[in-house]
Write a protein that holds these residues in place. Structure first.
Motif, short mmCIF file in Angstrom:
data_model
loop_
_atom_site.label_atom_id
_atom_site.label_comp_id
_atom_site.label_asym_id
_atom_site.label_seq_id
_atom_site.Cartn_x
_atom_site.Cartn_y
_atom_site.Cartn_z
N UNK A 40 48.19 67.50 7.89
CA UNK A 40 48.44 67.21 9.30
C UNK A 40 47.37 66.27 9.85
N UNK A 41 46.17 66.38 9.29
CA UNK A 41 45.08 65.55 9.80
C UNK A 41 44.94 64.24 9.04
N UNK A 42 45.59 64.13 7.87
CA UNK A 42 45.40 62.92 7.07
C UNK A 42 46.64 62.05 7.01
N UNK A 43 47.79 62.58 7.43
CA UNK A 43 49.00 61.76 7.42
C UNK A 43 49.01 60.83 8.62
N UNK A 44 49.40 59.59 8.39
CA UNK A 44 49.38 58.65 9.50
C UNK A 44 50.69 58.62 10.28
N UNK A 45 51.78 58.78 9.58
CA UNK A 45 53.06 58.56 10.24
C UNK A 45 53.48 59.79 11.04
N UNK B 173 50.16 50.15 25.85
CA UNK B 173 50.24 49.95 24.41
C UNK B 173 51.68 49.83 23.94
N UNK B 174 51.83 49.21 22.77
CA UNK B 174 53.11 49.35 22.09
C UNK B 174 52.84 50.27 20.90
N UNK B 175 53.62 51.33 20.77
CA UNK B 175 53.26 52.37 19.82
C UNK B 175 53.32 51.89 18.38
N UNK B 176 52.30 52.29 17.62
CA UNK B 176 52.35 52.07 16.18
C UNK B 176 51.50 53.15 15.54
N UNK B 177 51.93 53.61 14.38
CA UNK B 177 51.27 54.77 13.78
C UNK B 177 50.53 54.36 12.53
N UNK B 178 49.54 53.52 12.67
CA UNK B 178 48.74 53.07 11.55
C UNK B 178 47.28 53.22 11.93
N UNK B 179 46.48 53.74 11.02
CA UNK B 179 45.04 53.77 11.26
C UNK B 179 44.52 52.37 11.12
#
Lengths: 333, 422
Positions: A63-68, A263-269
């Motif tokens: 849960x803490x390491x997944x980006x998406x 912001x425009x949402x994006x799920x990338x570190x």
């Protein structure tokens, strides 16, 4: 001794620490109020923790390491939103801290005595301006300029990783400004406006408690105004400076609306804060609560719970620092 | 006396000891008026202002003639930097490194404050400038959005439903927050004990709760689990959850600074603790409490995120908080901006102006309530002889043998406890 009629017939008053009569009612009533408060506020915290348990059990450390955040494929994690939250907050503090410090110093040390109360009110007023207003300001007024600034930064400081914007040439004849806007950087500027007055108010309050005698002593020994500030005001107010900054940071971490607007949402570190797209925990909640199923709602609550814990740690550290330092009193947020 | 006589005799043993008064010399030139000690001399002032005037010219030369730096922003940046440079050079020429540092620090600190002021002015000015036009249409304040198409002009539709919704939600939230928050603060300061410490710890911890999480909590519990509708009541509950710790903590801070002597005096006179709280502690803290509450309200009325999750957005006037979705000002602004329609954005700015004016109004009320009553306070006097103290140690002490001190201001009006009002 007194010689009053009937003096020896009066028994000494019974002395007890226990409240009697009206006081007993008052004390128990007010204790009930306190208990209600404890149940409500503590209940919220416990509920959040309790709701987060199934998510933590299901996804574990992933849960803490997944980006998406893709509930459809059952891939859920807060690595990207957490780093996004922290990068927005850090950008905000990068702008807010120096401004808050200089404004607080100006108000307490430089401003003419006549306009000082006005300035204090203005800073308090800034703290009361609704976040949606700062959101509008950041979204429609500042963002184009912030995009310019971001392009400029990439062109000249692009070799530093955080100023790089991958896939965009800053020196192109027609730069793609879309790549430079809707970023953590732009959101951070709006959030900075929100947290700056709060940090500034705490700092100013602490500075204003500097012992006048010590300030006058420094001046009498020949210090310039800056010398006096550096040797008396800042050491005295160090706790307030750190505490105020951390209180501001706590608020910046939880800010929602300005971030969602910008912001425009994006799920990338990503470390490059200037690049378009990021996501924070609160923007994730605001964007996804509507279509969430029970399990997803639990995941959102878990994300909210993690955010709450981070804010709590930051605020507690702030409180400890402010209380430990010499400049303890008067740092209510 | 004796010391003076002694020195006189040592200095001139022959002359008789007497004091020599200076005679007035009518022919002497008039004394040179001395400028105030703290003020800069004309020379210093010239250097300070001159540095910035020079910077202005320098900035113009650099941005307009030397380098391709169009735009106001570059001009301001270069102006500030060259101002720093010129004042640093002038400071160093005049007073060395110490003066240089002082100049630079002063310029940077003032510059930061000016920048913040500019940001505030630009925020407020931008919102009012953009929101001015909708406000010129009277219907903007008196009608709601029912039957208004997204592209309809500003002469149709308004913010009435949002304002009413905001006020109803805030009122409901206050109904819960006010007694509970202040009661808890009274409990924490006046009763105390181990349990009170636990309450205080939890309340302080919960001030860290992000507002969106408060909204999510109410959404999960009230809307989903209990099956309540998305309504004004749900929004009010969300605002309550957000505001409760804030108000309780602020009230706690205010009550803690009520002087303990007042409480003790009241208790020593035989008042019960309840009466002490009701007649001494709360009235003393009234301005501070009012400020805490009003600032909490200002925060609550402008917070969008709890409302976003819980109230739904109705386009028409809803007066019943438990009857379906209800709009509020921040939510109204948010949904209009998200729609992206130019007219909608104009409406959003109009609504933002209304919201800003509401907050401003609350803020002014808070200032007025909290203002110490300065007008009645007499001129400051030395403490011991000041008649406005309740207890005068010289007059009041029966064992002072010299009797009442001769005072001209016997009939000065006595003001009660200046401690409290200050």
């Amino acid at each position: 001794m007194l010689d009053l009629p009937g003096a020896d017939t009066v028994a000494p008053r019974h002395i007890s620490r226990k409240p009697a009569g009206v006081d007993a009612v008052f004390e128990h009533g007010i204790r009930a109020v306190g208990a209600t408060m404890l149940v409500i506020t503590g209940g919220v915290g416990l509920f959040l923790g309790y709701q987060a348990v199934p998510t933590f059990q299901r996804y574990g450390w992933g849960f803490f390491t997944t980006q998406t955040w893709q509930p459809d494929t059952d891939q859920i994690g807060i690595a990207a939103v957490l780093t996004g939250t922290i990068s927005v907050a850090l950008v905000a503090m990068f702008f807010a801290f120096p401004l808050a410090l200089t404004t607080a110093l100006y108000i307490s040390e430089y401003a003419p005595a006549r306009i000082k109360p006005v300035l204090v009110s203005l800073v308090d007023l800034m703290a009361a301006v609704p976040s949606i207003v700062y959101g509008l300001w950041g979204y429609l007024l500042v963002m184009p300029h912030a995009g310019d600034l971001a392009r400029f930064l990439q062109a000249h400081l692009g070799w530093i990783p955080i100023f790089d914007v991958p896939g965009s040439d800053p020196n192109a004849a027609v730069p793609d400004y879309g790549r430079y806007q809707f970023s953590a950087f732009c959101a951070g500027i709006a959030v900075a406006m929100m947290v700056m007055p709060m940090a500034c108010a705490v700092m100013r309050q602490v500075f204003s408690q500097t012992p006048v005698g010590e300030k006058e002593a420094a001046l009498a020994l020949g210090a310039t105004r800056w010398g006096m500030i550096r040797s008396v005001v800042i050491p005295f107010g160090r706790g307030g400076i750190i505490g105020g900054t951390m209180l501001g940071l706590g608020r910046a971490l939880g800010e929602t609306i300005a971030v969602v607007l910008i912001i425009s949402p994006s799920f990338v570190v990503k470390p490059n804060v200037l690049e378009v797209g990021t996501s924070t925990v609160s923007s994730l909640i605001a964007g996804r609560f509507g279509e969430a199923t029970q399990a997803q709602l639990s995941a959102l609550l878990a994300a909210g719970f993690v955010l709450f814990l981070i804010t709590l740690v930051v605020n507690t550290l702030a409180a400890i620092i402010v209380n430990r330092s010499r400049s303890g009193a008067g740092t209510d947020a | 006396m004796t010391a003076v006589e002694g020195t006189e005799t040592v200095a001139s043993p022959v002359a008789a000891p007497r004091t020599i008064l200076p005679t007035r010399d009518d022919d002497a030139a008039p004394a040179v008026p001395r400028s105030a000690l703290g003020k800069p001399t004309a020379d210093e002032r010239f250097r300070q202002i001159g540095a910035w005037v020079a910077a202005l010219g320098l900035a113009w030369v650099i941005t307009q003639r030397l380098l391709p730096m169009p735009g106001v922003a570059w001009f301001v940046v270069i102006f500030f930097l060259s101002g720093l440079a010129t004042s640093a050079v002038l400071g160093a020429m005049n007073g060395g490194v110490i003066e240089l540092k002082d100049r630079l620090a002063g310029a940077v600190i003032t510059g930061g404050a000016v920048l913040v002021g500019a940001a505030l002015v630009s925020t407020v000015g931008f919102v009012f400038f953009k929101g001015y036009e909708p406000l010129t249409h009277l219907n903007f304040l008196t009608s709601d959005m029912s039957g208004v198409a997204p592209k309809d002009g500003l002469s149709k539709g308004g913010v009435l439903h949002a304002v009413v919704g905001s006020l109803i939600e805030l009122g409901l939230a206050l109904l819960i927050t006010l007694p509970l928050g202040i009661g808890t603060a009274v409990y924490m300061t006046e009763v105390g004990g181990r349990f009170a410490r636990i309450v205080r710890t939890v309340v302080e911890a919960m001030t860290a709760l992000p507002s969106i999480v408060a909204g999510l909590f109410v959404y999960t519990v009230f809307v989903l689990s209990l099956g309540g509708p998305k309504s004004g009541l749900a929004a009010a509950l969300a605002i309550t959850v957000m505001m409760l710790p804030i108000v309780a903590r602020a009230a706690d801070v205010v009550l803690r600074v009520v002087p303990g002597g007042l409480r003790e005096a009241s208790l020593a006179l035989g008042a019960s603790r309840w009466k002490t709280v009701w007649h001494v502690v709360l009235p003393t803290a009234r301005p501070g409490l009012a400020t805490a509450v009003i600032l909490g309200v200002a925060r609550g009325i402008g917070e969008t995120s709890p409302v976003l999750l819980t109230s739904g957005a109705a386009g028409f006037l809803v007066k019943n908080p438990i009857d379906g979705s209800m709009n509020s000002l921040p939510l109204y602004i948010y949904s209009l901006v998200r729609s992206g329609e130019p007219v909608a954005i104009q409406r959003a700015f109009g609504a933002a102006s209304v919201l800003l004016m509401l907050v401003l109004l609350l803020f002014v009320i808070a200032r007025l309530v909290a203002r110490p009553k300065k007008a009645k306070k007499p001129r400051r006097r030395p403490r011991l002889l000041s008649p406005q103290r309740g207890f005068d140690p010289i007059q009041g002490d029966p064992f002072v043998e010299m009797g009442p001190v001769n005072r001209a201001d016997q009939n000065r009006p006595v003001q009660n406890d200046p401690e409290v009002s200050s």
